[in-house]
Design a protein around this motif. Structure first.
Motif, PDB file in Angstrom:
ATOM      1  N   THR A 139     -79.236  29.874 -33.177  1.00  7.63           N
ATOM      2  CA  THR A 139     -78.293  29.358 -34.168  1.00  7.63           C
ATOM      3  C   THR A 139     -78.382  27.841 -34.269  1.00  7.63           C
ATOM      4  OG1 THR A 139     -75.953  29.224 -34.790  1.00  7.63           O
ATOM      5  CG2 THR A 139     -76.452  29.211 -32.437  1.00  7.63           C
ATOM      6  N   GLU A 140     -78.028  27.321 -35.429  1.00  8.46           N
ATOM      7  CA  GLU A 140     -77.896  25.879 -35.627  1.00  8.46           C
ATOM      8  C   GLU A 140     -76.432  25.462 -35.581  1.00  8.46           C
ATOM      9  OE1 GLU A 140     -80.423  24.134 -38.798  1.00  8.46           O
ATOM     10  OE2 GLU A 140     -81.074  26.200 -39.137  1.00  8.46           O
ATOM     11  N   ASP A 141     -75.539  26.432 -35.410  1.00  8.33           N
ATOM     12  CA  ASP A 141     -74.096  26.188 -35.409  1.00  8.33           C
ATOM     13  C   ASP A 141     -73.636  25.778 -34.012  1.00  8.33           C
ATOM     14  OD1 ASP A 141     -71.367  26.142 -35.663  1.00  8.33           O
ATOM     15  OD2 ASP A 141     -71.176  28.244 -36.296  1.00  8.33           O
ATOM     16  N   GLU A 142     -73.157  24.540 -33.871  1.00  5.76           N
ATOM     17  CA  GLU A 142     -72.712  24.051 -32.564  1.00  5.76           C
ATOM     18  C   GLU A 142     -71.532  24.828 -32.004  1.00  5.76           C
ATOM     19  OE1 GLU A 142     -72.307  19.687 -32.221  1.00  5.76           O
ATOM     20  OE2 GLU A 142     -72.887  19.699 -34.327  1.00  5.76           O
ATOM     21  N   GLY A 185     -77.137  17.137 -33.688  1.00  4.75           N
ATOM     22  CA  GLY A 185     -77.921  17.642 -34.805  1.00  4.75           C
ATOM     23  C   GLY A 185     -78.050  16.580 -35.877  1.00  4.75           C
ATOM     24  N   PRO A 186     -78.707  16.903 -36.974  1.00  2.36           N
ATOM     25  CA  PRO A 186     -78.836  15.941 -38.071  1.00  2.36           C
ATOM     26  C   PRO A 186     -77.468  15.474 -38.554  1.00  2.36           C
ATOM     27  CG  PRO A 186     -80.278  17.826 -38.399  1.00  2.36           C
ATOM     28  CD  PRO A 186     -79.387  18.169 -37.246  1.00  2.36           C
ATOM     29  N   ALA A 187     -77.402  14.248 -39.034  1.00  3.01           N
ATOM     30  CA  ALA A 187     -76.139  13.676 -39.500  1.00  3.01           C
ATOM     31  C   ALA A 187     -75.635  14.404 -40.744  1.00  3.01           C
ATOM     32  CB  ALA A 187     -76.322  12.187 -39.806  1.00  3.01           C
ATOM     33  N   THR A 221     -72.673  28.842 -27.313  1.00  2.00           N
ATOM     34  CA  THR A 221     -73.227  27.490 -27.279  1.00  2.00           C
ATOM     35  C   THR A 221     -72.453  26.642 -26.272  1.00  2.00           C
ATOM     36  OG1 THR A 221     -71.803  26.797 -29.101  1.00  2.00           O
ATOM     37  CG2 THR A 221     -73.997  27.593 -29.668  1.00  2.00           C
ATOM     38  N   PRO A 222     -73.043  25.544 -25.788  1.00  2.00           N
ATOM     39  CA  PRO A 222     -72.333  24.691 -24.828  1.00  2.00           C
ATOM     40  C   PRO A 222     -71.021  24.175 -25.417  1.00  2.00           C
ATOM     41  CG  PRO A 222     -74.656  24.126 -24.917  1.00  2.00           C
ATOM     42  CD  PRO A 222     -74.417  25.087 -26.036  1.00  2.00           C
ATOM     43  N   SER A 223     -70.003  24.090 -24.591  1.00  2.00           N
ATOM     44  CA  SER A 223     -68.683  23.672 -25.074  1.00  2.00           C
ATOM     45  C   SER A 223     -68.693  22.259 -25.637  1.00  2.00           C
ATOM     46  CB  SER A 223     -67.665  23.761 -23.933  1.00  2.00           C
ATOM     47  OG  SER A 223     -68.058  22.938 -22.841  1.00  2.00           O
ATOM     48  N   TRP A 230     -81.789   8.955 -31.552  1.00  2.00           N
ATOM     49  CA  TRP A 230     -82.512  10.087 -30.986  1.00  2.00           C
ATOM     50  C   TRP A 230     -83.572  10.628 -31.944  1.00  2.00           C
ATOM     51  CZ3 TRP A 230     -82.375  11.287 -26.037  1.00  2.00           C
ATOM     52  CH2 TRP A 230     -81.252  10.974 -25.264  1.00  2.00           C
ATOM     53  N   ALA A 231     -83.480  10.276 -33.209  1.00  2.00           N
ATOM     54  CA  ALA A 231     -84.456  10.705 -34.224  1.00  2.00           C
ATOM     55  C   ALA A 231     -84.579  12.226 -34.291  1.00  2.00           C
ATOM     56  CB  ALA A 231     -85.834  10.075 -33.948  1.00  2.00           C
ATOM     57  N   ILE A 232     -83.442  12.916 -34.235  1.00  2.00           N
ATOM     58  CA  ILE A 232     -83.459  14.375 -34.276  1.00  2.00           C
ATOM     59  C   ILE A 232     -83.432  14.861 -35.718  1.00  2.00           C
ATOM     60  CG2 ILE A 232     -82.173  16.469 -33.692  1.00  2.00           C
ATOM     61  CD1 ILE A 232     -81.219  14.981 -31.178  1.00  2.00           C
ATOM     62  N   GLU A 233     -84.449  15.600 -36.099  1.00  2.00           N
ATOM     63  CA  GLU A 233     -84.543  16.123 -37.451  1.00  2.00           C
ATOM     64  C   GLU A 233     -83.864  17.487 -37.581  1.00  2.00           C
ATOM     65  OE1 GLU A 233     -87.976  16.354 -40.863  1.00  2.00           O
ATOM     66  OE2 GLU A 233     -88.571  16.682 -38.788  1.00  2.00           O
ATOM     67  N   LYS A 234     -83.930  18.278 -36.507  1.00  2.00           N
ATOM     68  CA  LYS A 234     -83.351  19.620 -36.528  1.00  2.00           C
ATOM     69  C   LYS A 234     -83.017  20.017 -35.100  1.00  2.00           C
ATOM     70  CE  LYS A 234     -84.222  23.882 -39.169  1.00  2.00           C
ATOM     71  NZ  LYS A 234     -83.288  23.533 -40.250  1.00  2.00           N
ATOM     72  N   SER A 235     -81.944  20.814 -34.942  1.00  2.46           N
ATOM     73  CA  SER A 235     -81.576  21.256 -33.603  1.00  2.46           C
ATOM     74  C   SER A 235     -80.960  22.645 -33.670  1.00  2.46           C
ATOM     75  CB  SER A 235     -80.595  20.275 -32.953  1.00  2.46           C
ATOM     76  OG  SER A 235     -79.415  20.158 -33.736  1.00  2.46           O
TER      77      SER A 235
END
Length: 241
Positions: free
Chosen positions: A93-96, A108-110, A101-103, A125-130
């Motif tokens: 999932t991309e849903d935090e 993730g992307p802005a 998922t960790p509490s 951090w230059a994160i494009e996707k998480s």
């Protein structure tokens, strides 16, 4: 949106210099043709023994020779890599806020709800996707997956975090142990530190930014893209610290 919380260079390919005295007639023509064909293959830089889709690892290997880090271009690709190593990575999932998922969430992307400070952290951090897969409460844990747009920026920001003496202790105590597991173009943050050994055996490496670090014999170590840090297959035991 919260920031991540504490929980590879190819050897240069030199075209083979093929030199052979060429003498006369038809033999000369045939040898020149053969040499020309070999030269074309060498100049192309094509390595018939490796996947063209897998970027070479950064740095030099002090172990048994430079090796490429595993490559995975999408979250699904990373999921397949993790499951291929024998670890549970279901419910990707991309849903935090998704169940399991960790509490504290993950970076993730802005988006439009982020504050200026949060956007600056994301940019660093230059994160494009998480994304996330697995289960935080299982024995083997879960896996936060990051796809950076700039791997050097990600590694440099990690170095800055762990070497900042004013930073939270939770970052600084990771300097000698590492936190993130690196592939050629993806990063895995495990929620179960000891389960990381399986992914190290599968070819990922930890970034270690401890100036005094020296891996024991038999462990792979190569330069990281962050100055003064290395990527290594060595995972220290907390009881040894």
């Amino acid at each position: 949106m919260t920031s991540p919380v504490p929980t590879s260079s190819p050897e240069a390919r030199t075209p083979m210099a093929l030199r052979k005295p060429l003498t006369t007639g038809v033999v000369t023509v045939m040898l020149l043709a053969a040499l020309s064909a070999c030269g074309a293959d060498s100049d192309s830089g094509t390595d018939s023994g490796s996947s063209s889709s897998a970027p070479a690892s950064s740095g030099s290997d002090s172990g048994s020779g430079s090796a490429k880090l595993p490559s995975a271009k999408t979250l699904r690709d990373v999921q397949e890599f993790i499951t291929g190593a024998g670890l549970p990575c279901d419910n990707l999932t991309e849903d935090e806020s998704a169940k399991g998922t960790p509490s504290e969430g993950f970076l993730g992307p802005a988006d439009e709800d982020d504050t200026g400070a949060e956007k600056a952290e994301i940019d660093a951090w230059a994160i494009e996707k998480s994304g996330f897969c697995g289960e935080t409460r299982s024995d083997l844990g879960g896996w936060i997956i990051y796809l950076p747009s700039d791997m050097k920026a990600f590694q440099e920001n990690y170095r800055k975090k762990v070497r900042d003496t004013s930073a939270d202790e939770g970052w600084r105590d990771k300097m000698a142990r590492g936190k993130f597991l690196f592939g050629a173009d993806f990063v895995v943050d495990p929620t179960n530190y000891q389960a990381s050994r399986t992914l190290l055996q599968a070819g990922l490496l930890l970034e270690n930014c401890d100036p005094a670090f020296k891996a024991p014999d038999g462990y792979r170590t190569q330069d990281a893209q962050a100055s003064g840090c290395v990527l290594t297959s060595y995972l220290s035991d907390a009881l040894d610290q």
